[in-house]
Design a protein around this motif. Structure first.
Motif, PDB file in Angstrom:
ATOM      1  N   PHE A   1      -1.471   3.115   7.641  1.00 26.72           N
ATOM      2  CA  PHE A   1      -2.854   2.621   7.592  1.00 26.72           C
ATOM      3  C   PHE A   1      -3.235   2.255   9.020  1.00 26.72           C
ATOM      4  O   PHE A   1      -2.751   1.254   9.535  1.00 26.72           O
TER       5      PHE A   1
ATOM      6  N   LEU B   1      -0.690   0.707  11.039  1.00 27.91           N
ATOM      7  CA  LEU B   1       0.311  -0.047  10.283  1.00 27.91           C
ATOM      8  C   LEU B   1       1.099   0.927   9.414  1.00 27.91           C
ATOM      9  O   LEU B   1       0.513   1.689   8.650  1.00 27.91           O
TER      10      LEU B   1
ATOM     11  N   PRO C   1      10.265  -8.512  -0.183  1.00 29.27           N
ATOM     12  CA  PRO C   1       9.355  -9.596   0.171  1.00 29.27           C
ATOM     13  C   PRO C   1       7.895  -9.133   0.096  1.00 29.27           C
ATOM     14  O   PRO C   1       7.620  -7.935   0.062  1.00 29.27           O
ATOM     15  N   ASN C   2       6.981 -10.068   0.100  1.00 23.82           N
ATOM     16  CA  ASN C   2       5.558  -9.714   0.113  1.00 23.82           C
ATOM     17  C   ASN C   2       5.236  -8.847   1.321  1.00 23.82           C
ATOM     18  O   ASN C   2       5.748  -9.074   2.404  1.00 23.82           O
ATOM     19  N   GLY C   3       4.394  -7.860   1.111  1.00 22.63           N
ATOM     20  CA  GLY C   3       3.972  -7.006   2.222  1.00 22.63           C
ATOM     21  C   GLY C   3       5.001  -5.954   2.586  1.00 22.63           C
ATOM     22  O   GLY C   3       4.884  -5.299   3.615  1.00 22.63           O
ATOM     23  N   SER C   4       6.001  -5.739   1.716  1.00 21.44           N
ATOM     24  CA  SER C   4       7.028  -4.774   2.095  1.00 21.44           C
ATOM     25  C   SER C   4       6.669  -3.354   1.661  1.00 21.44           C
ATOM     26  O   SER C   4       7.418  -2.427   1.933  1.00 21.44           O
TER      27      SER C   4
ATOM     28  N   LYS D   1       5.619  -2.361  -1.636  1.00 22.48           N
ATOM     29  CA  LYS D   1       5.895  -2.003  -3.030  1.00 22.48           C
ATOM     30  C   LYS D   1       4.641  -1.458  -3.720  1.00 22.48           C
ATOM     31  O   LYS D   1       4.664  -0.389  -4.335  1.00 22.48           O
ATOM     32  N   THR D   2       3.543  -2.209  -3.625  1.00 23.17           N
ATOM     33  CA  THR D   2       2.308  -1.756  -4.274  1.00 23.17           C
ATOM     34  C   THR D   2       1.820  -0.452  -3.646  1.00 23.17           C
ATOM     35  O   THR D   2       1.336   0.454  -4.342  1.00 23.17           O
ATOM     36  N   THR D   3       1.995  -0.349  -2.322  1.00 23.76           N
ATOM     37  CA  THR D   3       1.598   0.891  -1.654  1.00 23.76           C
ATOM     38  C   THR D   3       2.369   2.072  -2.234  1.00 23.76           C
ATOM     39  O   THR D   3       1.806   3.145  -2.467  1.00 23.76           O
TER      40      THR D   3
ATOM     41  N   TYR E   1      -3.352   6.732  -3.212  1.00 22.21           N
ATOM     42  CA  TYR E   1      -3.255   7.068  -1.789  1.00 22.21           C
ATOM     43  C   TYR E   1      -2.594   8.427  -1.681  1.00 22.21           C
ATOM     44  O   TYR E   1      -1.753   8.780  -2.496  1.00 22.21           O
TER      45      TYR E   1
END
Ligand code: ADP
Ligand code: MG
Length: 620
Positions: free
Chosen positions: A350, A353, A374-377, A379-381, A390
């Motif tokens: 992104f 990023l 952890p958060n922001g690793s 997973k949802t992406t 995406y």
């Protein structure tokens, strides 16, 4: 039901008798009002039902009227032949105006459709074929055997019939498969796509419907006035139409009709003060948008919702959530055909990023795979890449042996993939039952030709869908909430609805994004039971979860992501012991013998034990 049928009967008789009580001018005004009612229904279908801002309705109206005028006066066609061709021309225009909706939404779409309407007005004002500012006169009278339509009294019955059929058809669309999908798209087009709705086709359909009603209105108008000129199709009238739809209630076709008829009559009544009247409509529209955004038609349901909220609290809702009834166990899916999901070196960037970096992962049929990190690793992406939201920057995704890297969400849904969302994405203005029905309905949009030619087919399918929906609601213990708006229910129940909705499409692969977030201990237990049963019923599950206890108890294998990279994979016991994982969760300073990571979010409220009396809560 009988009460409603009685109401409709009374209205029908009143509409039938109306001309007997009206003078010559009054019946003319009523005839104009009915034409606006048709226009407003078209607007309502596009804007209120489908969520596509359409400010080109007046152009559809104009294309219908002008095509008829040109074909009858210039080319000598009879009225009805010209009318059929005029409708066709309007539908083509509808498709054309719908093209921008494929690319843009909300106010941009408003501006573009308004621009197209302006272009049309400009053209009819200046072109010679449209008679310029003078317009076209001498349109022949529509002929019906035995009926003299030059009498406005008799013309009224023609219009009344068209309006009644138009309203009936519109309501039929709204309440069955097509309309449900359109409303789902309006509430959340991403989620609707993930449930298998072909969003581009649906957007075009919304404009097609709007143009159909616009064209009908145009034809009736030309036959009534027998003269067309640019001022009828002005931007001023476009906004009057918008005011009708907003005041009446854009999400209700009946509301649109009420708004159209009401405002036409008021405009007539205030015709001596037209400047002030315009200002007045503006003020009323603003007041409506602020205080009753759903228009007059929406007021009863807002009142009902309000009193319902005051009467009942969360605790009572939770008490009515029945236990989940497990799926029948099926033989483990055949392992011979390789992985169900195969992700190879997927990278997702992104703007600077890197959310996923060369992620590879395979999931066998019949597995429950955990994904932690952890958060922001990322997973949802990763879920968004798998489910087609995406398009991976590089790498490949294969689902069920097919390359699906570039597939759209609805294609993947039809191939047997379903998902839930980390932040719930239920269709907020559909009932729980309708949420389920949207996902149950596997018919493709192109089979909607049935609406035009074979409505009984639609009804029959609808019946079997409703049967299945009831079964699913009961299985998930949700039958008591079938008619509720999901947003009015406690969070834990909404999570359950989202899983039920995903399962409604009978997927081969179910992706769950943090299904336990915000659940209390008891609800987490029930969730574990549900997920295990879903797998036993033959659906492979991939589960993103922070609650390590749940992951440990459910998953055979766990993949750990950190900073977009897979840092470990193995059995739950293996990964929690891996030094990379401990480091990722606790940072470099972590001692080597830390206990397993357990960053479970705090449960919001403990639930009373089953069967215990629930405390009375009056507010939410
Ligand atoms: P997780 O689900 O593991 O908490 P996410 O996949 O949501 O993490 O996010 C991973 C990283 O990608 C985060 O830094 C997030 O800000 C970024 N990210 C996710 N989606 C987008 C997006 N659409 N645009 C820009 N950055 C995004
Ligand atoms: Mg996430």
């Amino acid at each position: 039901m009988t009460f409603r049928a009685g109401g409709i009967g009374v209205l029908a008789v009143a509409a039938w008798l109306l001309p007997y009580g009206l003078g010559g001018y009054a019946i003319h005004v009523v005839n104009i009002a009915l034409i606006y009612a048709l226009l407003a229904m078209g607007m309502g279908l596009a804007m209120g039902i489908s969520g596509q801002i359409n400010l080109a309705q007046v152009a559809f109206f104009g294309v219908g009227a002008y095509t008829l005028a040109i074909l009858t006066t210039g080319y000598g066609h009879g009225f009805w032949t010209a009318a059929a061709l005029a409708l066709l021309a309007t539908l083509v225009t509808g498709l054309f105006v719908g093209i921008p909706a494929l690319r843009m939404q909300s106010h941009y779409l408003g501006i573009v459709t308004l621009g197209l309407a302006l272009g049309f007005i400009n053209w009819i004002t200046n072109a010679s074929v449209t008679g310029g500012a003078d317009g076209i006169s001498g349109i022949p009278l529509p002929s019906l055997p035995g009926v003299d339509l030059s009498s406005e009294y008799l013309y009224y019955y023609l219009e009344l019939t068209v309006c009644a059929v138009g309203l009936g058809f519109g309501l039929f669309v709204v309440r069955t498969s097509l309309g449900r999908r359109l409303r789902a798209m309006r509430d959340d087009s991403l989620a609707a796509g993930a449930m298998g709705a072909e969003i581009p086709l649906l957007r075009m359909t919304a404009f097609l419907l709007a143009s159909l009603y616009g064209g009908l209105a145009g034809v009736l108008y030309a036959g009534l006035i027998r003269y067309v000129a640019p001022e009828t199709f002005s931007i001023g009238n476009m906004f009057l139409l918008l005011a009708m739809v907003i005041i009446g209630g854009r999400r209700s076709l009946v509301g649109c009709v009420v708004g159209a008829v009401g405002l036409t009559l008021i405009r007539e009544w205030l015709s001596d003060f037209s400047t002030y009247a315009q200002l007045g409509y503006g003020v009323v529209v603003v007041l409506m948008v602020v205080f009753a955004p759903t228009g007059l038609a929406g007021i009863p349901s807002r009142v009902r919702e309000f009193t319902r909220r005051r009467r009942r609290g969360d605790a009572e809702d939770r008490a009515r959530l029945r236990p989940f009834r497990p799926y029948d166990v099926v033989k483990a899916p055949d392992d011979g055909h390789g992985p169900l999901l195969d992700i190879r070196s997927v990278t997702q960037d992104f703007r600077g990023l890197r959310a996923l970096d060369e992620v590879s992962l395979t999931v066998r049929p019949g597995e429950i795979r955990g994904i932690v990190g952890p958060n922001g690793s990322g997973k949802t992406t990763l879920f968004n890449v798998i489910s087609g939201f995406y398009r991976a920057t590089s790498g490949q995704v294969r689902f069920g042996g097919r390359a699906t890297t570039t597939a759209r969400p609805y294609t993947l849904s039809l191939l047997g993939m379903a998902r839930t969302f980390q932040n719930l994405r239920l269709f907020g203005r559909l009932t729980v039952r309708e949420n389920i029905l949207v996902a149950l309905d596997r018919t493709r949009t192109h089979s909607l030709w049935q609406y035009a030619v074979w409505q009984p087919g639609v009804v029959r399918r609808e019946r079997s869908l409703r049967r299945e929906a009831q079964e699913l609601l009961e299985r998930f213990g949700l039958a008591d909430f079938a008619e509720a708006a999901p947003g009015s229910l406690p969070y834990g129940i909404q999570r359950r609805i989202e899983i039920a909705r995903a399962m409604a499409s009978r997927p081969r692969l179910l992706l769950l994004d943090e299904p336990a977030a915000g659940l209390n201990g008891e609800e987490v237990q029930e969730l574990a039971r549900i997920v295990r049963s879903i797998r036993d019923g033959g659906t492979t599950v991939v589960l993103i979860e922070h609650n390590m206890g749940l992951v440990m108890s459910l998953c055979e294998r766990v993949t750990v992501l950190s900073g977009g990279v897979v840092i470990a994979e193995g059995t739950p016991a293996e990964v929690v012991a891996a030094p990379e994982v401990i480091e990722a969760y606790l940072g470099d300073a972590a001692p080597a013998d830390v206990p397993r990571p357990e960053p479970a979010p705090p449960a919001p409220q403990p639930a009373p034990p089953a069967g215990a009396p629930t405390p009375k809560e009056t507010t939410r």
